[in-house]
Scaffold this motif. Structure first.
Motif, PDB file in Angstrom:
ATOM      1  N   SER B 111     -23.992 -22.813 -18.803  1.00  0.00           N
ATOM      2  CA  SER B 111     -22.999 -23.123 -19.830  1.00  0.00           C
ATOM      3  C   SER B 111     -22.326 -21.862 -20.362  1.00  0.00           C
ATOM      4  O   SER B 111     -21.197 -21.924 -20.857  1.00  0.00           O
ATOM      5  CB  SER B 111     -23.639 -23.902 -20.974  1.00  0.00           C
ATOM      6  OG  SER B 111     -24.560 -23.089 -21.671  1.00  0.00           O
ATOM      7  N   ALA B 112     -23.023 -20.728 -20.234  1.00  0.00           N
ATOM      8  CA  ALA B 112     -22.418 -19.481 -20.719  1.00  0.00           C
ATOM      9  C   ALA B 112     -21.114 -19.206 -19.976  1.00  0.00           C
ATOM     10  O   ALA B 112     -20.127 -18.754 -20.575  1.00  0.00           O
ATOM     11  CB  ALA B 112     -23.390 -18.329 -20.559  1.00  0.00           C
ATOM     12  N   ASP B 113     -21.096 -19.525 -18.674  1.00  0.00           N
ATOM     13  CA  ASP B 113     -19.863 -19.333 -17.891  1.00  0.00           C
ATOM     14  C   ASP B 113     -18.742 -20.226 -18.404  1.00  0.00           C
ATOM     15  O   ASP B 113     -17.575 -19.837 -18.448  1.00  0.00           O
ATOM     16  CB  ASP B 113     -20.107 -19.694 -16.412  1.00  0.00           C
ATOM     17  CG  ASP B 113     -21.032 -18.686 -15.744  1.00  0.00           C
ATOM     18  OD1 ASP B 113     -21.222 -17.600 -16.340  1.00  0.00           O
ATOM     19  OD2 ASP B 113     -21.564 -18.994 -14.658  1.00  0.00           O
ATOM     20  N   VAL B 114     -19.114 -21.449 -18.743  1.00  0.00           N
ATOM     21  CA  VAL B 114     -18.115 -22.402 -19.239  1.00  0.00           C
ATOM     22  C   VAL B 114     -17.495 -21.872 -20.525  1.00  0.00           C
ATOM     23  O   VAL B 114     -16.274 -21.850 -20.691  1.00  0.00           O
ATOM     24  CB  VAL B 114     -18.758 -23.788 -19.465  1.00  0.00           C
ATOM     25  CG1 VAL B 114     -17.718 -24.785 -19.987  1.00  0.00           C
ATOM     26  CG2 VAL B 114     -19.395 -24.295 -18.182  1.00  0.00           C
ATOM     27  N   VAL B 115     -18.366 -21.411 -21.437  1.00  0.00           N
ATOM     28  CA  VAL B 115     -17.867 -20.877 -22.714  1.00  0.00           C
ATOM     29  C   VAL B 115     -16.955 -19.685 -22.449  1.00  0.00           C
ATOM     30  O   VAL B 115     -15.841 -19.604 -22.991  1.00  0.00           O
ATOM     31  CB  VAL B 115     -19.048 -20.466 -23.622  1.00  0.00           C
ATOM     32  CG1 VAL B 115     -18.535 -19.761 -24.867  1.00  0.00           C
ATOM     33  CG2 VAL B 115     -19.873 -21.689 -24.009  1.00  0.00           C
ATOM     34  N   GLU B 116     -17.416 -18.795 -21.558  1.00  0.00           N
ATOM     35  CA  GLU B 116     -16.627 -17.598 -21.264  1.00  0.00           C
ATOM     36  C   GLU B 116     -15.261 -17.959 -20.701  1.00  0.00           C
ATOM     37  O   GLU B 116     -14.237 -17.400 -21.089  1.00  0.00           O
ATOM     38  CB  GLU B 116     -17.375 -16.705 -20.260  1.00  0.00           C
ATOM     39  CG  GLU B 116     -18.290 -15.686 -20.917  1.00  0.00           C
ATOM     40  CD  GLU B 116     -17.687 -15.046 -22.150  1.00  0.00           C
ATOM     41  OE1 GLU B 116     -16.594 -14.428 -22.030  1.00  0.00           O
ATOM     42  OE2 GLU B 116     -18.267 -15.181 -23.250  1.00  0.00           O
ATOM     43  N   THR B 117     -15.246 -18.923 -19.774  1.00  0.00           N
ATOM     44  CA  THR B 117     -13.983 -19.349 -19.158  1.00  0.00           C
ATOM     45  C   THR B 117     -13.032 -19.888 -20.215  1.00  0.00           C
ATOM     46  O   THR B 117     -11.849 -19.554 -20.228  1.00  0.00           O
ATOM     47  CB  THR B 117     -14.256 -20.426 -18.093  1.00  0.00           C
ATOM     48  OG1 THR B 117     -15.289 -19.959 -17.232  1.00  0.00           O
ATOM     49  CG2 THR B 117     -13.000 -20.729 -17.304  1.00  0.00           C
ATOM     50  N   CYS B 118     -13.578 -20.740 -21.082  1.00  0.00           N
ATOM     51  CA  CYS B 118     -12.735 -21.301 -22.146  1.00  0.00           C
ATOM     52  C   CYS B 118     -12.144 -20.178 -22.985  1.00  0.00           C
ATOM     53  O   CYS B 118     -10.951 -20.172 -23.291  1.00  0.00           O
ATOM     54  CB  CYS B 118     -13.537 -22.239 -23.033  1.00  0.00           C
ATOM     55  SG  CYS B 118     -13.936 -23.799 -22.234  1.00  0.00           S
ATOM     56  N   LYS B 119     -13.003 -19.246 -23.364  1.00  0.00           N
ATOM     57  CA  LYS B 119     -12.540 -18.143 -24.205  1.00  0.00           C
ATOM     58  C   LYS B 119     -11.423 -17.380 -23.517  1.00  0.00           C
ATOM     59  O   LYS B 119     -10.399 -17.058 -24.112  1.00  0.00           O
ATOM     60  CB  LYS B 119     -13.699 -17.179 -24.507  1.00  0.00           C
ATOM     61  CG  LYS B 119     -14.626 -17.644 -25.588  1.00  0.00           C
ATOM     62  CD  LYS B 119     -15.643 -16.533 -25.907  1.00  0.00           C
ATOM     63  CE  LYS B 119     -16.621 -16.976 -26.978  1.00  0.00           C
ATOM     64  NZ  LYS B 119     -17.751 -16.037 -27.077  1.00  0.00           N
ATOM     65  N   LYS B 120     -11.659 -17.098 -22.250  1.00  0.00           N
ATOM     66  CA  LYS B 120     -10.700 -16.281 -21.513  1.00  0.00           C
ATOM     67  C   LYS B 120      -9.386 -17.033 -21.279  1.00  0.00           C
ATOM     68  O   LYS B 120      -8.298 -16.520 -21.520  1.00  0.00           O
ATOM     69  CB  LYS B 120     -11.310 -15.885 -20.165  1.00  0.00           C
ATOM     70  CG  LYS B 120     -10.672 -14.645 -19.549  1.00  0.00           C
ATOM     71  CD  LYS B 120     -11.428 -14.175 -18.336  1.00  0.00           C
ATOM     72  CE  LYS B 120     -11.066 -15.064 -17.145  1.00  0.00           C
ATOM     73  NZ  LYS B 120     -11.989 -14.906 -16.004  1.00  0.00           N
ATOM     74  N   GLU B 121      -9.509 -18.292 -20.875  1.00  0.00           N
ATOM     75  CA  GLU B 121      -8.319 -19.075 -20.551  1.00  0.00           C
ATOM     76  C   GLU B 121      -7.482 -19.415 -21.783  1.00  0.00           C
ATOM     77  O   GLU B 121      -6.272 -19.504 -21.714  1.00  0.00           O
ATOM     78  CB  GLU B 121      -8.723 -20.384 -19.846  1.00  0.00           C
ATOM     79  CG  GLU B 121      -9.254 -20.173 -18.441  1.00  0.00           C
ATOM     80  CD  GLU B 121      -8.198 -19.538 -17.546  1.00  0.00           C
ATOM     81  OE1 GLU B 121      -7.040 -20.001 -17.573  1.00  0.00           O
ATOM     82  OE2 GLU B 121      -8.519 -18.547 -16.841  1.00  0.00           O
ATOM     83  N   LEU B 122      -8.171 -19.656 -22.878  1.00  0.00           N
ATOM     84  CA  LEU B 122      -7.456 -20.127 -24.065  1.00  0.00           C
ATOM     85  C   LEU B 122      -7.180 -18.995 -25.046  1.00  0.00           C
ATOM     86  O   LEU B 122      -6.352 -19.122 -25.946  1.00  0.00           O
ATOM     87  CB  LEU B 122      -8.254 -21.224 -24.773  1.00  0.00           C
ATOM     88  CG  LEU B 122      -8.594 -22.445 -23.901  1.00  0.00           C
ATOM     89  CD1 LEU B 122      -9.524 -23.386 -24.659  1.00  0.00           C
ATOM     90  CD2 LEU B 122      -7.326 -23.169 -23.487  1.00  0.00           C
ATOM     91  N   GLY B 123      -7.893 -17.899 -24.893  1.00  0.00           N
ATOM     92  CA  GLY B 123      -7.705 -16.782 -25.809  1.00  0.00           C
ATOM     93  C   GLY B 123      -8.223 -17.050 -27.205  1.00  0.00           C
ATOM     94  O   GLY B 123      -7.698 -16.537 -28.189  1.00  0.00           O
TER      95      GLY B 123
END
Lengths: 686, 220
Positions: B111-123
């Motif tokens: 899930s850490a990857d999911v959170v990171e992706t969201c953060k990165k994609e959405l800023g």
């Protein structure tokens, strides 16, 4: 009735009792935070854990119903370990700020931590902090100290009937308080401070004033309304610092109103601390001898009828007795203790709360006529609310008079005498409820009786009581609710016009016309002093209010905290309060002033000490022979049937927070007026 | 840590609230489910209706007052419910309200990857909303889909078996204003085993020949 064993002691408790109550029955003290006898059971603090045989783990004794054959241990190693654990959890987020906390010395958490806490904390993480809430001029909050016992939530919901407090958010984020900023708009909000087992809710006016062990505690009786709430006055070095409730199941249980609790700061302002005599239109300080001489010069040569006396609302019975006897010596029949101009005072059953306050717990239907009970006697209103709650809403309350909110469901019937007639004729829906009721009661307020047609209204209410069987056998549901602490005592003592004597309004009119030359105001400030300009006015009292301004001679008396006094509450229950501190300056106990004056006038009254005055009181009325018990009054004929004016009844209490000289001088009461009364008025306009 | 829930500031609070006729009808149906005198039990579904009706997917304070009035209960009792349950938003959120599960099973499955992706994609960080108001992301505790971990919930739908790539794909679709396929993103059906069915294969017609009675008793 279940029988159980607590620490080897066999006890039998009533069905429905809890294990905690059984333990207390056995003489075992159970620590607790959330449990409170007068509130519903929450079972959330877990401090009251006990060991129960055949149970897999400790049980919360406050929430566990006692059952036959239970074997309870309250002092086993398991119990101690469990309570230690609970205490450790409670202290995790509780700040270690006892040295600057006002609860210190009377804090449940502090006391129980001494018994169950460990010496040091194993908790090294960050503690949480909670934003303080603004709850108005009375309750100060330090919410980080809150342990979420929810006593305040339950009190405001159940007893006060204002849903302001709640437990919002969840888990570690839980906060007790209102969700959006709101003051606690209740006349009973001060009780939250007593209920709070920690220092989260403390007294704002008393903040950082004293430690409990420095205070001298004196038992007394409240005079702010006619309920006669039992209070404890806490004083230090000649200064009254706070007032707390004293438990009396028959009167105030363990609550008191905010006025009872906080009007005392009025006693530090506008005090009369020395005699004054008016010289050339200006009040000049004088000695007692000069003041007495001025009176003597005025009254000598006057006929008895030219002298009159009016007693105020917070006067003790001793001083009224002395003044009544002095008026007798003058030969004057002009005396009255009803400064509101009402004509009550016939047979005793016509002016007392016959059912008694605890009688409300048995009533099933109640009709309130011309009384805003919530403003005139909040303690009685909370009793009505309690009855409504314990009957799950079956207790019906009907209101005639102004609209007011008793904090529970009620039937508003109408504004005035017309509705009263409707009920009497059985034309009203509420009449059917009264008819069907087993123990109906009526509460008649001063708003209905202090009118010109008071006698007719009294007769009509009596007729209602007769018609609906409110008086039968032991039950007497005819109740008069007074607003003045001194009224029933005055009526019992016969401090009313004698043969051909003048009542309050006639005295005032007589003074305006010049027929009455001398008016003796014994703590009477709520009369129309503009009519007294021609007369020579003697004012005796503690506060520099309206009466003192109109006075020609001021005799400084003692406030209720500064004298031993007897008061009769609206039930006709005589109670004594003790002196907490000495009167300010040259002021003296009131009965002694009258006695000294009688000496100066060469009409010396026959008592030398307060016991002799009290013996005289017993001579006048049997009320004073048996203290603390209301004597039953015989049901006789009273009132005078007649035409009633159509105007609606108006409660004499316009602002709960300011009703007498003391509360009018109080800063806290002024703040409450600002916060609650004016706000409400502004809302009404908008 | 989850974000701190607090009521929206005064400027954001609407001055009034009332159910639209459509929502009112639903509310009345819900209230009617409870016996006479127990209408207060409808407080939770009614709060949900209020949240759905309100632009920004949240429950304003006036809506809580409105419901308290409707159910004849003190407003504070409604506040208690609304603040206790984290599914009620006390302040406006983005059009796509992303709740990423980071409880142990999801965390073990990435899930850490999911959170990171969201953060990165959405800023945006946790508890924040994108400037265009399209996305809000928060971290939540277990949503009960552990068998398809890691997962996230966007508005009413679950997106499961996520990887960094599939998460990005979902967000991209949402950015275009389209709706991604709901459910597992790995291609498996529902929560069946990740490498195909293991039992009752004969009845679902997936591959293996019917087995005799003895074999079905054994270890499948």
């Amino acid at each position: 009735m279940p029988k159980l064993t607590v620490d080897g002691i066999e006890v039998e408790v009533e069905a429905g009792a809890t294990v905690l109550q059984a333990c207390e029955e056995a003489g075992k003290e159970i620590p607790r935070f959330c449990y409170h006898e007068r509130l519903s059971i929450a079972g959330n603090c877990r401090m009251c854990l006990v060991e129960m045989e055949r149970a897999p783990k400790p049980v919360a004794s406050c929430a566990m119903p006692a059952a036959d054959g239970m074997v309870i241990k309250t002092d086993s190693p398991l119990v101690h370990k469990a309570r230690n654990g609970v205490m450790e959890f409670l202290l995790i987020n509780h700040p270690l700020d006892c040295p600057i906390c006002d609860q210190g010395g009377e804090c449940d958490l502090q006391d129980q931590a001494m018994a169950y806490g460990c010496g040091s904390s194993r908790y090294a993480e960050k503690k949480r902090a909670v934003k303080d809430k603004e709850l108005g001029p009375i309750v100060k909050t330090v919410m980080t100290r809150c342990i979420h016992c929810t006593r305040c939530v339950r009190f405001s919901e159940e007893v006060a009937g204002v849903g302001t407090m709640g437990a919002v958010y969840r888990g570690e984020d839980t906060e007790v308080g209102p969700y959006i900023e709101a003051s606690i708009n209740s006349e009973l909000s001060g009780n939250l401070i007593d209920l709070c087992p920690v220092g989260a809710l403390t007294s704002k006016p008393y903040a950082f004033t004293a430690r409990p062990w420095e205070l001298k505690k004196t038992d007394s009786v409240d005079v702010m309304d006619a309920v006669g709430s039992n209070i404890r006055i806490d004083a230090r070095t000649g200064e009254v610092l706070r007032v707390l409730p004293r438990t009396n199941e028959d009167i105030n249980e363990e609550w008191i109103s905010d006025k009872t609790r906080y009007a005392i700061d009025g006693l530090k302002r506008q005090r009369l601390d020395r005699p004054y005599v008016r010289v050339n239109g200006k009040l000049q300080p004088a000695s007692w001898d000069e003041a007495f001489a001025a009176i003597k010069a005025k009254v000598s040569g006057l006929k008895g009828k030219q002298i009159a006396a009016i007693a105020g609302d917070t006067v003790d019975c001793e001083s009224m007795t002395a003044l009544k006897d002095l008026m007798d010596k003058f030969g004057s029949p002009n005396l009255d203790c009803r400064q509101d101009g009402s004509n009550i005072g016939g047979p005793r059953s016509s002016y007392i709360f016959n059912s008694t306050i605890s009688g409300i717990d048995e009533a099933d239907v109640c009709l309130v006529v011309g009384a805003n009970v919530r403003a005139e006697a909040p303690i009685i209103n909370s009793r009505l609310r309690k009855r409504w709650r314990t009957t799950a809403g079956d207790f019906k309350l009907g209101i005639i008079g102004e609209k007011w909110d008793p904090t529970f469901k009620n039937d508003y019937l109408g504004a005035g005498p017309d509705t009263l007639s409707e009920i009497l004729e059985g034309k009203n829906e509420f009449a059917k409820l009264l008819k069907a009721a087993e123990k109906p009661m009526i509460i008649v307020g001063m708003g209905a009786l202090n009118r010109e047609d008071g006698d007719a209204v009294l007769a009509a209410t009596r007729a209602i009581a007769e018609k609906f069987g409110m008086v039968s056998g032991e039950w007497n549901g005819f109740n008069v609710l007074h607003t003045a602490a001194s009224r029933v005592g005055g009526l019992d003592l016969g401090f009313v016009p004698g043969e051909g004597g003048l009542a309050t309004n006639d005295i005032l009119d007589g003074a305006a016309k010049g027929d009455v030359k001398v008016v003796y105001l014994l703590g009477a400030d709520e009369v129309d002093t503009s009519k007294l300009e021609k007369a020579f006015v003697i004012y005796q009292g503690a506060m520099g209010d309206a009466g003192a301004q109109a006075a020609d001679v001021i005799l400084p008396g003692a406030a209720y905290t500064e004298k031993n006094g007897t008061y009769v509450n609206t039930e006709g229950r005589a109670q004594q309060g003790w002196r907490a501190i000495f009167p300010v300056g040259d002021a003296r106990e009131d009965w002694a002033i009258v006695r000294a004056l009688s000496g100066a006038l060469d009409m010396t009254l026959p008592y030398k000490n307060i016991d002799e005055v009290r013996a005289r009181m017993v001579e006048i009325s049997p009320t004073f022979a048996s203290l603390n018990v209301p004597s039953k009054a015989e049901w006789t004929d009273f009132g005078k049937a007649g035409d009633m004016k159509p105007e609606g009844f108006v409660s004499p209490v316009r602002n709960f927070y300011m009703t007498d000289p003391i509360s009018r001088a109080s800063v806290t009461m002024a703040k409450c007026t600002e916060a609650f009364v004016k706000e409400a008025a502004a809302e009404k306009v908008a | 840590m989850s974000h701190v829930r607090r009521p929206a500031p005064k400027e954001l609070q609407p001055v009034s609230f009332a159910f639209t006729p459509e929502y009112m009808e639903k509310a009345k149906k819900i209230i009617a489910k409870y016996p006479e005198g127990r209408q207060q039990s409808a407080v939770m579904p009614l709060l949900d209706l209020a949240q759905r009706q309100t632009e920004g997917n949240w429950v304003p304070t006036v809506a809580m007052d409105y419901i308290a009035d409707m159910l004849d209960m003190p407003a504070i009792r409604v506040y208690e419910v609304a603040t206790f349950y984290t599914m009620y938003n006390l302040a406006p959120v983005g059009k796509n309200f992303i709740q990423v599960c980071t409880t142990t099973p999801c965390w073990l499955r990435g899930s850490a990857d999911v959170v990171e992706t969201c953060k990165k994609e959405l800023g945006i960080g946790i508890g924040e909303t994108t400037e265009d108001g399209l996305f809000t992301m928060i971290e939540v505790e277990c949503l009960g889909a552990c068998v398809n971990a890691p997962m996230m919930q966007i508005n009413d739908d679950f997106y499961e078996d996520l990887t960094a790539d599939t998460t990005k794909a979902i967000l991209d679709t949402l950015k275009k204003g389209e709706k991604p396929n709901v459910g597992p993103q790995s291609g498996r059906k529902g929560c069946e085993p990740i490498d195909g069915p293991k039992v009752l294969k004969a009845f679902c017609g997936c591959g293996a020949a019917p087995q005799d009675a003895d074999a079905s008793k054994g270890d499948a």
